[in-house]
Design a protein around this motif. Structure first.
Motif, PDB file in Angstrom:
ATOM      1  N   GLU A  63      37.980  36.937  26.438  1.00 13.90           N
ATOM      2  CA  GLU A  63      38.592  35.806  27.162  1.00 13.90           C
ATOM      3  C   GLU A  63      38.133  35.637  28.587  1.00 13.90           C
ATOM      4  O   GLU A  63      37.609  34.649  29.010  1.00 13.90           O
ATOM      5  CB  GLU A  63      40.088  35.836  27.146  1.00 13.90           C
ATOM      6  CG  GLU A  63      40.798  34.805  27.767  1.00 13.90           C
ATOM      7  CD  GLU A  63      40.705  33.502  26.969  1.00 13.90           C
ATOM      8  OE1 GLU A  63      41.139  32.691  27.716  1.00 13.90           O
ATOM      9  OE2 GLU A  63      41.062  33.587  25.799  1.00 13.90           O
ATOM     10  N   LEU A  64      37.749  36.781  29.277  1.00 19.34           N
ATOM     11  CA  LEU A  64      37.105  36.880  30.373  1.00 19.34           C
ATOM     12  C   LEU A  64      35.855  36.348  30.519  1.00 19.34           C
ATOM     13  O   LEU A  64      35.544  35.623  31.349  1.00 19.34           O
ATOM     14  CB  LEU A  64      37.208  38.084  31.176  1.00 19.34           C
ATOM     15  CG  LEU A  64      36.780  38.465  32.557  1.00 19.34           C
ATOM     16  CD1 LEU A  64      37.432  37.548  33.513  1.00 19.34           C
ATOM     17  CD2 LEU A  64      36.616  39.726  32.777  1.00 19.34           C
ATOM     18  N   GLN A  65      34.997  36.771  29.465  1.00 22.52           N
ATOM     19  CA  GLN A  65      33.464  36.255  29.423  1.00 22.52           C
ATOM     20  C   GLN A  65      33.676  34.907  29.140  1.00 22.52           C
ATOM     21  O   GLN A  65      32.821  34.073  29.744  1.00 22.52           O
ATOM     22  CB  GLN A  65      32.853  36.976  28.176  1.00 22.52           C
ATOM     23  CG  GLN A  65      31.431  36.589  28.035  1.00 22.52           C
ATOM     24  CD  GLN A  65      30.696  37.089  29.412  1.00 22.52           C
ATOM     25  OE1 GLN A  65      30.737  37.882  29.974  1.00 22.52           O
ATOM     26  NE2 GLN A  65      29.805  36.025  29.657  1.00 22.52           N
ATOM     27  N   HIS A  66      34.557  34.379  28.233  1.00 21.80           N
ATOM     28  CA  HIS A  66      34.440  32.827  28.299  1.00 21.80           C
ATOM     29  C   HIS A  66      35.035  31.953  29.515  1.00 21.80           C
ATOM     30  O   HIS A  66      34.383  30.996  30.010  1.00 21.80           O
ATOM     31  CB  HIS A  66      35.600  32.393  26.985  1.00 21.80           C
ATOM     32  CG  HIS A  66      35.697  30.726  26.808  1.00 21.80           C
ATOM     33  ND1 HIS A  66      34.767  30.328  25.995  1.00 21.80           N
ATOM     34  CD2 HIS A  66      36.601  30.130  27.002  1.00 21.80           C
ATOM     35  CE1 HIS A  66      35.377  29.037  25.871  1.00 21.80           C
ATOM     36  NE2 HIS A  66      36.141  28.837  26.523  1.00 21.80           N
ATOM     37  N   ALA A  67      35.751  32.606  30.123  1.00 16.41           N
ATOM     38  CA  ALA A  67      36.021  31.764  31.429  1.00 16.41           C
ATOM     39  C   ALA A  67      34.977  32.074  32.556  1.00 16.41           C
ATOM     40  O   ALA A  67      34.817  30.902  33.012  1.00 16.41           O
ATOM     41  CB  ALA A  67      37.389  32.566  32.023  1.00 16.41           C
ATOM     42  N   GLN A  68      34.321  32.804  32.510  1.00 10.55           N
ATOM     43  CA  GLN A  68      33.065  33.206  33.464  1.00 10.55           C
ATOM     44  C   GLN A  68      32.067  32.257  32.990  1.00 10.55           C
ATOM     45  O   GLN A  68      31.470  31.512  33.841  1.00 10.55           O
ATOM     46  CB  GLN A  68      32.681  34.589  33.415  1.00 10.55           C
ATOM     47  CG  GLN A  68      33.580  35.437  34.171  1.00 10.55           C
ATOM     48  CD  GLN A  68      33.141  37.115  34.082  1.00 10.55           C
ATOM     49  OE1 GLN A  68      32.248  37.348  33.176  1.00 10.55           O
ATOM     50  NE2 GLN A  68      33.759  37.870  34.956  1.00 10.55           N
ATOM     51  N   ASP A  69      31.911  31.948  31.675  1.00  6.79           N
ATOM     52  CA  ASP A  69      30.839  31.063  30.983  1.00  6.79           C
ATOM     53  C   ASP A  69      31.126  29.817  31.526  1.00  6.79           C
ATOM     54  O   ASP A  69      30.223  28.866  31.869  1.00  6.79           O
ATOM     55  CB  ASP A  69      30.501  31.333  29.513  1.00  6.79           C
ATOM     56  CG  ASP A  69      30.145  32.702  29.036  1.00  6.79           C
ATOM     57  OD1 ASP A  69      29.547  33.338  30.244  1.00  6.79           O
ATOM     58  OD2 ASP A  69      30.185  33.185  28.000  1.00  6.79           O
ATOM     59  N   GLN A  70      32.282  29.316  31.319  1.00  8.90           N
ATOM     60  CA  GLN A  70      32.735  27.924  31.545  1.00  8.90           C
ATOM     61  C   GLN A  70      32.597  27.754  33.040  1.00  8.90           C
ATOM     62  O   GLN A  70      32.073  26.781  33.680  1.00  8.90           O
ATOM     63  CB  GLN A  70      34.147  27.676  31.288  1.00  8.90           C
ATOM     64  CG  GLN A  70      34.608  27.394  29.769  1.00  8.90           C
ATOM     65  CD  GLN A  70      35.890  27.189  29.456  1.00  8.90           C
ATOM     66  OE1 GLN A  70      36.847  27.724  30.145  1.00  8.90           O
ATOM     67  NE2 GLN A  70      36.069  26.383  28.553  1.00  8.90           N
ATOM     68  N   GLN A  71      33.009  28.732  34.026  1.00  4.49           N
ATOM     69  CA  GLN A  71      32.846  28.397  35.559  1.00  4.49           C
ATOM     70  C   GLN A  71      31.412  28.305  35.874  1.00  4.49           C
ATOM     71  O   GLN A  71      30.963  27.861  36.817  1.00  4.49           O
ATOM     72  CB  GLN A  71      33.523  29.788  36.142  1.00  4.49           C
ATOM     73  CG  GLN A  71      33.407  29.795  37.805  1.00  4.49           C
ATOM     74  CD  GLN A  71      34.074  28.688  38.249  1.00  4.49           C
ATOM     75  OE1 GLN A  71      35.440  28.303  37.789  1.00  4.49           O
ATOM     76  NE2 GLN A  71      33.677  27.934  39.329  1.00  4.49           N
ATOM     77  N   GLN A  72      30.508  29.292  35.251  1.00  4.20           N
ATOM     78  CA  GLN A  72      28.958  29.246  35.470  1.00  4.20           C
ATOM     79  C   GLN A  72      28.592  27.836  35.067  1.00  4.20           C
ATOM     80  O   GLN A  72      27.534  27.223  35.840  1.00  4.20           O
ATOM     81  CB  GLN A  72      28.063  30.432  34.862  1.00  4.20           C
ATOM     82  CG  GLN A  72      26.817  30.302  35.113  1.00  4.20           C
ATOM     83  CD  GLN A  72      26.629  30.612  36.624  1.00  4.20           C
ATOM     84  OE1 GLN A  72      27.354  31.426  36.923  1.00  4.20           O
ATOM     85  NE2 GLN A  72      25.651  30.103  36.856  1.00  4.20           N
ATOM     86  N   ALA A  73      28.790  27.231  33.990  1.00  2.00           N
ATOM     87  CA  ALA A  73      28.375  25.916  33.457  1.00  2.00           C
ATOM     88  C   ALA A  73      28.951  24.891  34.453  1.00  2.00           C
ATOM     89  O   ALA A  73      28.242  23.941  34.722  1.00  2.00           O
ATOM     90  CB  ALA A  73      29.136  25.698  32.162  1.00  2.00           C
ATOM     91  N   MET A  74      30.225  25.110  34.941  1.00  2.00           N
ATOM     92  CA  MET A  74      30.585  23.914  36.104  1.00  2.00           C
ATOM     93  C   MET A  74      29.840  24.375  37.137  1.00  2.00           C
ATOM     94  O   MET A  74      29.504  23.219  37.945  1.00  2.00           O
ATOM     95  CB  MET A  74      32.118  24.276  36.158  1.00  2.00           C
ATOM     96  CG  MET A  74      32.640  23.161  37.037  1.00  2.00           C
ATOM     97  SD  MET A  74      32.553  21.591  36.840  1.00  2.00           S
ATOM     98  CE  MET A  74      34.052  21.504  35.890  1.00  2.00           C
ATOM     99  N   ASP A  75      29.475  25.404  37.737  1.00  2.00           N
ATOM    100  CA  ASP A  75      28.881  25.620  39.028  1.00  2.00           C
ATOM    101  C   ASP A  75      27.298  24.978  38.864  1.00  2.00           C
ATOM    102  O   ASP A  75      26.883  24.364  39.849  1.00  2.00           O
ATOM    103  CB  ASP A  75      28.553  26.917  39.222  1.00  2.00           C
ATOM    104  CG  ASP A  75      30.228  27.378  39.827  1.00  2.00           C
ATOM    105  OD1 ASP A  75      31.043  26.864  40.061  1.00  2.00           O
ATOM    106  OD2 ASP A  75      30.293  28.796  39.676  1.00  2.00           O
TER     107      ASP A  75
END
Length: 137
Positions: A81-93
């Protein structure tokens, strides 16, 4: 009017508590069930057959399937779940950087092109100033 009509004061406070508790547990159960199903599909370590097996197990025997899944694979659910959230944040950035960067580069490129056109004599000073104002607005 035949029979008894239940009134609000006929329903005891403990009954309201138990009803609320059961509704809360029911919603919690569905939340956990969907969380487990999402985690099954999110896990990149499982191959397709393993995902299908877990999904069938969770859907056919939901209580036992969810319990066994949480015991067997629950340790890494939080990490996924944490990895998925970090991937989404990275994509948004990355998207924000690309979008913000392209707007600035685009204006600079247009001004540089206008400057070259003026230097070659293709446009007059007045045309250059007008085009520059349009780009900067």
């Amino acid at each position: 009017m035949e029979g008894l009509v239940p009134l609000a004061y006929d329903y005891p406070v403990l009954g309201v508590f138990w009803t609320t508790l059961w509704i809360f547990l029911w919603v919690l159960w569905f939340f956990l069930l969907f969380k487990v199903i999402l985690d099954i599909f999110r896990d990149h370590d499982l191959n397709g057959w393993a995902k299908a097996g877990w999904l069938v197990f969770v859907l056919v025997l939901p209580f036992l399937g969810v319990f066994v899944y949480v015991v067997a694979r629950g340790k890494n659910m939080g990490r996924r779940e944490l990895q998925h959230a970090q991937d989404q944040q990275q994509a948004m950035d990355d998207y924000i950087r690309r979008t913000a960067g392209s707007a600035g580069a685009s204006e600079a490129d247009q001004l540089a092109r206008l400057s070259e056109l003026k230097a070659r004599g293709d446009i007059t000073e007045e045309e250059y100033q007008q085009a520059k104002q349009r780009v900067l607005q």
